[in-house]
Design a protein around this motif. Structure first.
Motif, PDB file in Angstrom:
ATOM      1  N   UNK A   1       0.854  -1.081  -0.014  1.00  0.00           N
ATOM      2  CA  UNK A   1      -0.080  -0.056  -0.022  1.00  0.00           C
ATOM      3  C   UNK A   1       0.875   1.094   0.062  1.00  0.00           C
ATOM      4  N   UNK A   2       1.773   1.173   0.592  1.00  0.00           N
ATOM      5  CA  UNK A   2       2.801   2.334   0.524  1.00  0.00           C
ATOM      6  C   UNK A   2       4.121   2.072  -0.399  1.00  0.00           C
ATOM      7  N   UNK A   3       4.252   0.798  -0.985  1.00  0.00           N
ATOM      8  CA  UNK A   3       5.554   0.583  -1.853  1.00  0.00           C
ATOM      9  C   UNK A   3       6.705   0.717  -1.041  1.00  0.00           C
ATOM     10  N   UNK A   4       6.602   0.046   0.258  1.00  0.00           N
ATOM     11  CA  UNK A   4       8.162   0.333   1.214  1.00  0.00           C
ATOM     12  C   UNK A   4       8.327  -1.153   1.654  1.00  0.00           C
ATOM     13  N   UNK A   5       9.602  -1.241   1.863  1.00  0.00           N
ATOM     14  CA  UNK A   5      10.285  -2.527   1.998  1.00  0.00           C
ATOM     15  C   UNK A   5      10.619  -2.356   3.283  1.00  0.00           C
ATOM     16  N   UNK A   6      10.493  -3.212   4.268  1.00  0.00           N
ATOM     17  CA  UNK A   6      10.959  -3.247   5.682  1.00  0.00           C
ATOM     18  C   UNK A   6      12.194  -4.360   5.874  1.00  0.00           C
TER      19      UNK A   6
ATOM     20  N   UNK B   1      14.727   3.094  -3.641  1.00  0.00           N
ATOM     21  CA  UNK B   1      15.709   2.501  -2.702  1.00  0.00           C
ATOM     22  C   UNK B   1      16.045   3.374  -1.661  1.00  0.00           C
ATOM     23  N   UNK B   2      15.478   4.657  -1.841  1.00  0.00           N
ATOM     24  CA  UNK B   2      15.869   5.463  -0.697  1.00  0.00           C
ATOM     25  C   UNK B   2      15.210   5.171   0.701  1.00  0.00           C
ATOM     26  N   UNK B   3      16.138   5.317   1.831  1.00  0.00           N
ATOM     27  CA  UNK B   3      15.599   5.020   2.984  1.00  0.00           C
ATOM     28  C   UNK B   3      14.830   5.990   3.531  1.00  0.00           C
ATOM     29  N   UNK B   4      13.667   5.731   4.073  1.00  0.00           N
ATOM     30  CA  UNK B   4      12.831   6.439   4.625  1.00  0.00           C
ATOM     31  C   UNK B   4      13.073   6.536   6.185  1.00  0.00           C
TER      32      UNK B   4
ATOM     33  N   UNK C   1       5.712  -6.072  18.655  1.00  0.00           N
ATOM     34  CA  UNK C   1       5.786  -4.306  18.857  1.00  0.00           C
ATOM     35  C   UNK C   1       4.945  -4.082  17.444  1.00  0.00           C
ATOM     36  N   UNK C   2       4.254  -3.221  17.680  1.00  0.00           N
ATOM     37  CA  UNK C   2       3.416  -2.448  16.518  1.00  0.00           C
ATOM     38  C   UNK C   2       3.951  -1.308  15.709  1.00  0.00           C
ATOM     39  N   UNK C   3       4.337  -1.173  14.592  1.00  0.00           N
ATOM     40  CA  UNK C   3       4.840  -0.183  13.757  1.00  0.00           C
ATOM     41  C   UNK C   3       3.786   0.476  12.915  1.00  0.00           C
ATOM     42  N   UNK C   4       3.489   1.572  13.013  1.00  0.00           N
ATOM     43  CA  UNK C   4       2.668   2.571  12.432  1.00  0.00           C
ATOM     44  C   UNK C   4       3.120   2.966  10.993  1.00  0.00           C
ATOM     45  N   UNK C   5       2.591   2.515   9.892  1.00  0.00           N
ATOM     46  CA  UNK C   5       3.106   2.581   8.496  1.00  0.00           C
ATOM     47  C   UNK C   5       3.484   4.173   8.105  1.00  0.00           C
ATOM     48  N   UNK C   6       2.614   5.046   8.858  1.00  0.00           N
ATOM     49  CA  UNK C   6       2.550   6.448   8.256  1.00  0.00           C
ATOM     50  C   UNK C   6       3.744   6.946   8.976  1.00  0.00           C
ATOM     51  N   UNK C   7       3.857   7.019  10.207  1.00  0.00           N
ATOM     52  CA  UNK C   7       4.822   7.696  11.158  1.00  0.00           C
ATOM     53  C   UNK C   7       6.156   7.090  11.175  1.00  0.00           C
TER      54      UNK C   7
END
Length: 294
Positions: free
Chosen positions: A85-90, A107-110, A142-148
């Motif tokens: 949904x955010x097109x991100x890799x963790x 590939x930019x680190x967020x 642990x729960x990570x918020x995808x936006x923040x």
């Protein structure tokens, strides 16, 4: 990768690609030192590999298997997932005690998210906007918020101890944790409450969940088994089979389309009784075990 009928097998310094229809090796991704995990983004035509020994993630083209670029991560990236949904890799960084988040297209680190302990497996819930992370040495999730990109909650996993694997039933909001004290617990992903647990074998490593059959799997490398449990309801889990595999078969994945589980396995040299040395693998015996669930 169910859609492309491909299985990616992490293998020390490279990734072997297997066609799951012919069971033939069809490709290889080199230069992945200390590789742990592989994540697939079919919508982007890209794959992502966590290279534990060089603290990087490789981005590769799904069609050509060629390297696109490498991204710096925290120390010893292990589990890796793509969040569409955010097109991100963790990446879950074991020694770094953190999670690295980067843009799957650039590939930019967020963000680098401190986690205070050793993260193992993680699962994404795009609708809830959350990432759930097993904290092996903290006996918690642990729960990570995808936006923040910040930790929004920490949930105790008791009676689960040293959880390694984690699977997710998105429809019923249930997480399945594989615990070192020979339990698989079912946790409510909305509030962190453990609602049920079942016994499993020794040395659990991975968990999978099939949304069609409602079967949850725990690969028990120490026991040489896979515990298969059925989610009878959102509050009841029932063991229906203990599948005999081989000792050391720990790494596992599921193809939800064919309802097949895959486990990596190898033979080990005999050890003296009471030996605490790490068993040595027998050269040339590495293989992938496949089991069709009917």
């Amino acid at each position: 990768d169910s859609a492309a009928h491909r299985l990616y097998v992490s293998h020390a310094t490279h990734v072997v690609v297997v066609d799951t229809q012919s069971n033939k090796v069809v490709g290889d991704i080199p230069d992945t030192p200390g590789v742990h995990g592989v994540a697939i983004a079919t919508d982007l035509g890209r794959g992502f590999v966590s290279n534990g020994r060089e603290n990087k993630s490789s981005i590769f083209d799904l069609k050509t298997l060629k390297l696109i670029q490498k991204v710096d991560t925290g120390e010893n990236p292990d589990w890796i997932l793509y969040e569409p949904s955010h097109k991100e890799v963790y990446t879950m960084n074991g020694r770094g005690k953190s999670a690295t988040v980067f843009d799957a297209t650039t590939g930019k680190v967020a963000a680098t998210i401190p986690l205070e302990g050793k993260p193992e497996t993680a699962q994404a819930d795009p609708k809830a906007g959350k990432i759930y992370v097993n904290m092996e040495d903290l006996n918690s999730v642990k729960v990570i918020d995808m936006v923040t990109h910040k930790v929004s909650a920490t949930w105790p996993a008791a009676p689960c101890e040293s959880a390694s694997g984690m699977a997710f039933d998105v429809a019923n909001h249930r997480l399945f944790l594989g615990c070192d004290n020979k339990l698989m617990v079912m946790m409510d992903s909305t509030d962190g409450k453990v609602v049920y647990s079942v016994p499993i074998g020794e040395g659990v490593d991975a968990n999978s969940f099939d949304p069609t059959t409602k079967l949850a799997f725990a690969s028990n490398g120490g026991a040489g088994t896979v515990t298969i449990a059925h989610e009878d309801s959102a509050s009841v889990l029932k063991v229906v089979q203990t599948l005999k595999t081989v000792r050391g078969a720990r790494t596992m994945t599921l193809d939800p389309t064919t309802h097949t589980i895959y486990l990596a396995a190898t033979d080990y040299e005999p050890q003296a009784p009471g030996s605490k040395d790490r068993p040595k693998a027998v050269a040339g015996t590495f293989r992938v075990l496949t089991y069709q669930m009917k």
